[in-house]
Write an enzyme that holds these catalytic residues in place. Structure first.
Site, short mmCIF file in Angstrom:
data_model
loop_
_atom_site.label_atom_id
_atom_site.label_comp_id
_atom_site.label_asym_id
_atom_site.label_seq_id
_atom_site.Cartn_x
_atom_site.Cartn_y
_atom_site.Cartn_z
N TYR A 95 -2.99 -31.37 -3.11
CA TYR A 95 -1.81 -31.29 -2.16
C TYR A 95 -1.75 -29.97 -1.26
CZ TYR A 95 2.65 -30.68 -0.71
OH TYR A 95 3.77 -29.99 0.30
N GLU A 127 4.09 -23.07 0.75
CA GLU A 127 3.71 -24.09 -0.14
C GLU A 127 3.67 -23.48 -1.43
OE1 GLU A 127 3.57 -27.21 0.42
OE2 GLU A 127 3.86 -27.10 2.58
N TRP A 165 8.88 -21.84 8.13
CA TRP A 165 7.07 -22.10 7.99
C TRP A 165 6.88 -23.44 9.01
CZ3 TRP A 165 10.55 -21.57 3.76
CH2 TRP A 165 11.08 -22.70 3.35
N GLN A 173 7.43 -25.34 -7.33
CA GLN A 173 8.27 -25.91 -8.25
C GLN A 173 9.82 -25.23 -7.77
OE1 GLN A 173 5.27 -24.82 -9.07
NE2 GLN A 173 4.29 -26.58 -10.27
N ASP A 203 2.47 -36.02 -2.48
CA ASP A 203 3.26 -35.44 -3.41
C ASP A 203 4.13 -36.32 -3.73
OD1 ASP A 203 5.00 -35.75 -1.33
OD2 ASP A 203 5.78 -33.47 -1.49
N TYR A 232 7.37 -19.36 -13.06
CA TYR A 232 5.90 -19.49 -12.79
C TYR A 232 5.20 -18.50 -12.15
CZ TYR A 232 8.03 -24.50 -13.38
OH TYR A 232 8.67 -25.50 -13.77
#
Length: 207
Positions: free
Chosen positions: A129, A46, A33, A51, A147, A91
């Site tokens: 962020y 991102e 990326w 997490q 962050d 998540y």
DNA sequence: ATCCTGGAAC
DNA sequence: GTTCCAGGAT
């Protein structure tokens, strides 16, 4: 890349940003990326990395963008399939938000990834962020990322003891982050300060 | 300002 | 088994 001609650099650029960027050029990890300016791909990376550790996220990222290489393919997929590509990451609302947001981009932005901070922030799951990361990495817009890594680097370098889990602390660090951002190279600078925080300026027993 | 996620680290 | 993390949502 970090050499800039015919331009006078500020003191903070010379003493903070430049050495940081030089360190980055020499020591940074090569990650897929980081090889693209496509805001869609950067967005996906991102969200995965929010997490998730780089090592674990890498495989998921590669599989995800191979199946969903752009906003349109993601938007037209069904949710179960998107979740299948997320399986094991946890998540899961991140995946649902990605899917919903891609459909929002089709509907509200004519399928073109939004290019302003306000519009990017409207995407579900994108906070301060992530919006700063997407816009600085993809378009070199001057938004400082903030962050955990950046907090740590700034607090140690500038000797700031203010805790970051308070409103006042966050405000103080936000101002500092904005003031030391290298506005000549926001994308490079943001990558550099986070990479230093991830590789050298680590939480415990820093190198 | 408080809550939430869910694997990782302790 | 408990705590921690790291962002976003409410």
């Amino acid at each position: 890349m970090s050499q800039r001609y015919n331009k006078k650099l500020s003191d903070i650029q010379v003493y903070f940003a430049q050495p940081l960027e030089d360190w980055y050029e020499k020591h940074h990890r090569e990650l897929p990326w980081r090889e693209t300016n496509d805001p869609y791909l950067i967005w996906i990376s991102e969200i995965i990395l929010q997490q998730t550790r780089v090592n674990q996220g890498l495989g998921y990222y590669n599989r995800f963008i191979e199946r969903f290489p752009n906003v349109a393919t993601l938007a037209s997929a069904n949710e179960e399939e998107v979740l299948k590509y997320w399986q094991g990451l946890g998540y899961y609302s991140r995946a649902r938000n990605l899917h919903k947001a891609s459909q929002m981009i089709m509907a509200d932005f004519n399928g073109v990834f939004p290019s302003t901070y306000e519009d990017v922030r409207r995407l579900k799951g994108v906070g301060e962020y992530t919006a700063a990361a997407i816009l600085s990495f993809s378009a070199n817009l001057p938004y400082a990322v903030l962050d955990g890594n950046v907090f740590r680097v700034l607090s140690r370098y500038f000797g700031i003891a203010t805790p970051i889990d308070t409103t006042a602390g966050k405000k103080e660090f936000k101002q500092l982050a904005d003031s030391v951002l290298d506005s000549d190279a926001p994308g490079l600078y943001n990558q550099a300060i986070m990479e230093l925080g991830a590789l050298q300026c680590v939480p415990i027993s820093p190198n």
